[in-house]
Design a protein around this motif. Structure first.
Motif, PDB file in Angstrom:
ATOM      1  N   ARG A 162       0.742  -1.179   0.482  1.00 54.33           N
ATOM      2  CA  ARG A 162       0.508   0.242   0.080  1.00 54.33           C
ATOM      3  C   ARG A 162       0.959   1.122  -0.345  1.00 54.33           C
ATOM      4  O   ARG A 162       1.170   1.438   0.797  1.00 54.33           O
ATOM      5  N   MET A 163       1.270   1.988  -1.073  1.00 53.30           N
ATOM      6  CA  MET A 163       1.398   2.801  -1.578  1.00 53.30           C
ATOM      7  C   MET A 163       1.810   3.964   0.411  1.00 53.30           C
ATOM      8  O   MET A 163       2.506   4.929  -0.119  1.00 53.30           O
ATOM      9  N   GLU A 164       0.403   4.049   0.627  1.00 53.92           N
ATOM     10  CA  GLU A 164       0.230   5.087   1.429  1.00 53.92           C
ATOM     11  C   GLU A 164       1.155   5.187   2.402  1.00 53.92           C
ATOM     12  O   GLU A 164       1.722   5.876   3.374  1.00 53.92           O
ATOM     13  N   ALA A 165       1.295   3.960   3.138  1.00 52.46           N
ATOM     14  CA  ALA A 165       2.562   3.637   4.061  1.00 52.46           C
ATOM     15  C   ALA A 165       3.327   3.160   3.942  1.00 52.46           C
ATOM     16  O   ALA A 165       3.747   4.061   5.008  1.00 52.46           O
ATOM     17  N   ALA A 166       4.234   3.107   3.005  1.00 53.08           N
ATOM     18  CA  ALA A 166       5.499   3.266   2.320  1.00 53.08           C
ATOM     19  C   ALA A 166       5.701   4.611   2.381  1.00 53.08           C
ATOM     20  O   ALA A 166       6.833   5.223   3.024  1.00 53.08           O
ATOM     21  N   GLU A 167       4.497   5.969   1.924  1.00 52.55           N
ATOM     22  CA  GLU A 167       4.734   7.027   1.737  1.00 52.55           C
ATOM     23  C   GLU A 167       4.683   7.609   3.438  1.00 52.55           C
ATOM     24  O   GLU A 167       5.447   8.806   3.878  1.00 52.55           O
ATOM     25  N   LYS A 168       4.405   7.562   4.030  1.00 53.78           N
ATOM     26  CA  LYS A 168       4.216   7.352   5.842  1.00 53.78           C
ATOM     27  C   LYS A 168       5.236   7.638   6.666  1.00 53.78           C
ATOM     28  O   LYS A 168       6.282   8.562   6.800  1.00 53.78           O
ATOM     29  N   ILE A 169       6.059   6.293   5.347  1.00 50.74           N
ATOM     30  CA  ILE A 169       7.401   6.550   6.241  1.00 50.74           C
ATOM     31  C   ILE A 169       8.674   7.018   5.546  1.00 50.74           C
ATOM     32  O   ILE A 169       9.247   7.495   6.863  1.00 50.74           O
ATOM     33  N   GLN A 170       8.503   7.423   4.605  1.00 48.50           N
ATOM     34  CA  GLN A 170       8.962   8.276   3.726  1.00 48.50           C
ATOM     35  C   GLN A 170       9.032   9.385   4.329  1.00 48.50           C
ATOM     36  O   GLN A 170      10.247   9.435   4.752  1.00 48.50           O
ATOM     37  N   ASP A 171       8.345   9.247   4.506  1.00 45.25           N
ATOM     38  CA  ASP A 171       7.706  11.487   5.664  1.00 45.25           C
ATOM     39  C   ASP A 171       8.273  11.662   7.407  1.00 45.25           C
ATOM     40  O   ASP A 171       9.132  12.008   7.613  1.00 45.25           O
ATOM     41  N   ILE A 172       8.204   9.890   7.553  1.00 42.65           N
ATOM     42  CA  ILE A 172       8.667  10.305   8.552  1.00 42.65           C
ATOM     43  C   ILE A 172      10.799  10.327   8.811  1.00 42.65           C
ATOM     44  O   ILE A 172      11.327  10.644   9.836  1.00 42.65           O
ATOM     45  N   PHE A 173      11.796   9.249   7.897  1.00 43.83           N
ATOM     46  CA  PHE A 173      12.532   9.316   7.860  1.00 43.83           C
ATOM     47  C   PHE A 173      13.433  10.492   7.691  1.00 43.83           C
ATOM     48  O   PHE A 173      14.167  10.988   8.371  1.00 43.83           O
ATOM     49  N   ILE A 174      12.501  10.562   6.844  1.00 46.08           N
ATOM     50  CA  ILE A 174      13.384  12.112   5.866  1.00 46.08           C
ATOM     51  C   ILE A 174      13.887  13.079   5.999  1.00 46.08           C
ATOM     52  O   ILE A 174      13.004  13.139   6.929  1.00 46.08           O
ATOM     53  N   ASN A 175      15.029  13.576   6.209  1.00 42.01           N
ATOM     54  CA  ASN A 175      15.996  14.726   6.229  1.00 42.01           C
ATOM     55  C   ASN A 175      16.610  14.880   4.845  1.00 42.01           C
ATOM     56  O   ASN A 175      17.198  14.322   4.490  1.00 42.01           O
ATOM     57  N   ASN A 176      17.787  16.655   5.539  1.00 38.93           N
ATOM     58  CA  ASN A 176      18.757  16.347   4.676  1.00 38.93           C
ATOM     59  C   ASN A 176      20.106  15.266   4.501  1.00 38.93           C
ATOM     60  O   ASN A 176      20.603  16.012   3.293  1.00 38.93           O
ATOM     61  N   ASN A 177      20.109  14.504   5.763  1.00 40.75           N
ATOM     62  CA  ASN A 177      21.090  13.686   5.320  1.00 40.75           C
ATOM     63  C   ASN A 177      20.708  12.022   5.409  1.00 40.75           C
ATOM     64  O   ASN A 177      21.816  11.966   5.068  1.00 40.75           O
ATOM     65  N   PHE A 178      18.895  12.143   5.271  1.00 44.47           N
ATOM     66  CA  PHE A 178      18.678   9.980   4.664  1.00 44.47           C
ATOM     67  C   PHE A 178      17.344  10.990   3.619  1.00 44.47           C
ATOM     68  O   PHE A 178      16.283  11.027   4.394  1.00 44.47           O
ATOM     69  N   ARG A 179      17.886  10.861   2.633  1.00 44.52           N
ATOM     70  CA  ARG A 179      17.145  10.568   1.660  1.00 44.52           C
ATOM     71  C   ARG A 179      16.406   9.575   1.253  1.00 44.52           C
ATOM     72  O   ARG A 179      16.784   8.597   0.737  1.00 44.52           O
ATOM     73  N   VAL A 180      14.746  10.213   1.336  1.00 44.68           N
ATOM     74  CA  VAL A 180      14.146   7.825   0.935  1.00 44.68           C
ATOM     75  C   VAL A 180      13.086   8.091  -0.019  1.00 44.68           C
ATOM     76  O   VAL A 180      12.471   9.246  -0.705  1.00 44.68           O
ATOM     77  N   TYR A 181      12.885   7.191  -0.610  1.00 41.60           N
ATOM     78  CA  TYR A 181      12.295   7.198  -2.220  1.00 41.60           C
ATOM     79  C   TYR A 181      11.494   6.873  -1.615  1.00 41.60           C
ATOM     80  O   TYR A 181      11.552   5.822  -0.402  1.00 41.60           O
ATOM     81  N   THR A 182       9.798   6.556  -2.496  1.00 38.50           N
ATOM     82  CA  THR A 182       9.257   4.694  -2.752  1.00 38.50           C
ATOM     83  C   THR A 182       9.255   4.120  -3.830  1.00 38.50           C
ATOM     84  O   THR A 182      10.127   5.038  -4.372  1.00 38.50           O
ATOM     85  N   ASN A 183       8.964   2.955  -3.488  1.00 37.39           N
ATOM     86  CA  ASN A 183       9.107   1.678  -5.197  1.00 37.39           C
ATOM     87  C   ASN A 183       7.390   0.907  -4.181  1.00 37.39           C
ATOM     88  O   ASN A 183       7.710   0.412  -3.607  1.00 37.39           O
ATOM     89  N   PRO A 184       6.970   0.913  -5.565  1.00 32.01           N
ATOM     90  CA  PRO A 184       6.177   0.406  -5.075  1.00 32.01           C
ATOM     91  C   PRO A 184       6.474  -1.966  -5.292  1.00 32.01           C
ATOM     92  O   PRO A 184       5.677  -2.098  -4.651  1.00 32.01           O
ATOM     93  N   ASP A 185       7.447  -1.768  -5.675  1.00 27.48           N
ATOM     94  CA  ASP A 185       7.649  -3.094  -6.133  1.00 27.48           C
ATOM     95  C   ASP A 185       8.177  -3.691  -4.784  1.00 27.48           C
ATOM     96  O   ASP A 185       9.595  -3.782  -4.894  1.00 27.48           O
ATOM     97  N   ILE A 186       7.638  -4.331  -4.157  1.00 24.64           N
ATOM     98  CA  ILE A 186       8.190  -4.618  -2.735  1.00 24.64           C
ATOM     99  C   ILE A 186       9.009  -5.728  -3.639  1.00 24.64           C
ATOM    100  O   ILE A 186      10.244  -6.248  -2.172  1.00 24.64           O
ATOM    101  N   VAL A 187       8.518  -6.829  -3.794  1.00 26.52           N
ATOM    102  CA  VAL A 187       9.396  -8.145  -4.002  1.00 26.52           C
ATOM    103  C   VAL A 187      10.766  -7.619  -4.197  1.00 26.52           C
ATOM    104  O   VAL A 187      11.619  -8.145  -4.421  1.00 26.52           O
ATOM    105  N   GLY A 188      10.879  -6.622  -5.402  1.00 23.21           N
ATOM    106  CA  GLY A 188      12.335  -6.794  -6.104  1.00 23.21           C
ATOM    107  C   GLY A 188      13.054  -6.250  -5.580  1.00 23.21           C
ATOM    108  O   GLY A 188      14.235  -6.135  -4.766  1.00 23.21           O
ATOM    109  N   VAL A 189      12.543  -4.818  -4.675  1.00 19.16           N
ATOM    110  CA  VAL A 189      13.436  -4.457  -2.873  1.00 19.16           C
ATOM    111  C   VAL A 189      14.315  -5.042  -2.371  1.00 19.16           C
ATOM    112  O   VAL A 189      15.141  -4.971  -1.726  1.00 19.16           O
TER     113      VAL A 189
END
Ligand SMILES: NC(=O)C1=CN([C@@H]2O[C@H](COP(=O)(O)OP(=O)(O)OC[C@H]3O[C@@H](n4cnc5c(N)ncnc54)[C@H](O)[C@@H]3O)[C@@H](O)[C@H]2O)C=CC1
Ligand SMILES: O=C(CO)COP(=O)(O)O
Length: 348
Positions: A162-189
């Protein structure tokens, strides 16, 4: 960007759990770091250090250590699961015994379970009662804890069904030293993160044998081919393997002195035996168990994985690392592009 402040529990106080707790505390979240070693938790609370894993890094005072899992989870609805793959089921079992409210489980481990062949998100889905599991998110990418804890620039990817869940975690972690992307392909990741450790062990071995950078570049490139070959058969998008959790993590793990997998391989290449190497490491070397799982998966999916097979022979059949390299080099000649076409699933 306006940060949402959350209460987050990090379960597992080794290198990665502690470094991620630091990122979360830097972002202003209330961070509870649970570990099963009480003296280590005392050190975190009293000295704000975790010397066994992160040397003299001073941790933010916002990180509170807990040795009671039940207390750490009071009022929590997001946990970061940061224990070795081997410990995941045991720890989830402890969590579901003491916590009866729905959780988003973010896992950051890099492995596949031997024999069941399950990815970690699948193990979590299997182990957690449905009513206690909101979402499973994986956070993965080229990110050694030692550098993250020094706040050096790092990039990772969050993925979930569920991409909204990944985006929420992106928001929690992202900062200027730690850049977080999202990708819907959980198997590949998950597959990229787990299998790169196999190739890093192999790269450590060739370095230990005294071979140079050509051999390492060959392992990284041909290693990526076999990771993608298996991953696409398991349902991953081939594009994910050219991203952070594919080639990105492969590069860092095969070339960094921080990598435990590379270091273990290096000692094997220098002639030490496996048990001796693992006993001396003092931290998890995920690639050993993952090699077994990937070797079994290669047979299940009928995928050629020559580097994985060579490493399996070294780790589990007492084969000589040098003989295995010689055998890899003496294989029947082939076309590079034909192999890559296979990766994309256009040929068997
Ligand atoms: N260290 C790193 O830079 C990174 C590690 N990872 C992954 O994160 C996962 C954890 O790795 P690290 O933190 O590096 O390992 P580590 O060896 O530094 O720490 C593991 C921690 O888990 C604890 N643990 C082990 N078994 C346990 C159990 N049964 N119950 C409770 N706690 C237990 C250990 O006491 C230790 O505190 C691995 O899958 C690794 O591949 C992912 C990205 C970066
Ligand atoms: O996954 C990692 C870096 O991205 C850590 O690799 P090691 O487990 O080999 O240290």
């Amino acid at each position: 960007m306006e940060q949402i402040r959350e209460k987050v529990a990090v379960v597992g106080a080794g290198s990665w759990g502690t470094a991620l707790a630091l990122v979360l505390a830097d972002n202003g979240h209330e961070v509870r770091l649970w570990g099963h070693n009480p003296s280590q938790i005392d050190e975190i609370n009293q000295n704000h250090t975790n010397t066994k894993y992160l040397g003299d890094v001073i941790l933010p005072e916002g990180i509170i250590g807990y040795s009671s899992l039940e207390e750490a989870l009071v009022g929590i609805d997001t946990i970061i699961l940061a224990v070795p793959t081997k410990a995941i089921r045991e720890v989830l079992n402890k969590i579901t015994t003491v916590h009866k409210h729905p959780l988003t489980v973010v896992h950051v481990s890099k492995g596949i379970e031997p024999d069941t062949f399950l990815r970690i998100s699948e193990m979590i889905e299997e182990e957690m009662p449905e009513e206690l599991l909101k979402d499973v998110v994986v956070l993965s990418g080229p990110s050694h804890a030692e550098e993250v804890s020094l706040r050096h620039p790092t990039t990772v990817t969050a993925s979930s069904k569920r991409m909204e869940a990944a985006e929420k975690i992106q928001d929690i972690f992202i900062n200027n030293n730690f850049r977080v992307y999202t990708n819907p392909d959980i198997v590949g990741v998950e597959i990229g993160g787990a299998l790169k450790n196999i190739i890093a062990l192999a790269a450590g071995i060739t370095d230990g044998l005294g071979y140079g950078d050509n051999a390492k570049a060959a392992l990284i490139t041909r290693g990526l081919t076999e990771i993608a070959r298996l991953g696409t058969k398991m349902g991953a998008s081939p594009l994910t393997f050219s991203g952070l959790t594919g080639i990105g993590d492969l590069i860092v793990t095969c070339t960094s002195v921080h990598s435990r997998n590379w270091r273990a391989g290096n000692l094997l290449g220098k002639g030490h035996n496996l048990q001796e190497v693992l006993d001396n490491m003092g931290m998890v070397v995920e690639g050993v168990r993952t090699t077994k799982a990937a070797y079994q998966l290669a047979q299940k999916y009928e995928v050629r994985m020559p580097i994985t097979t060579a490493l399996y022979n070294v780790l589990f059949n007492n084969a000589s690392p040098k003989d295995e390299v010689d055998k890899l080099m003496a294989r029947v000649k082939t076309h590079e592009m034909e192999d890559l076409t296979n990766v994309l699933g256009e040929k068997d």
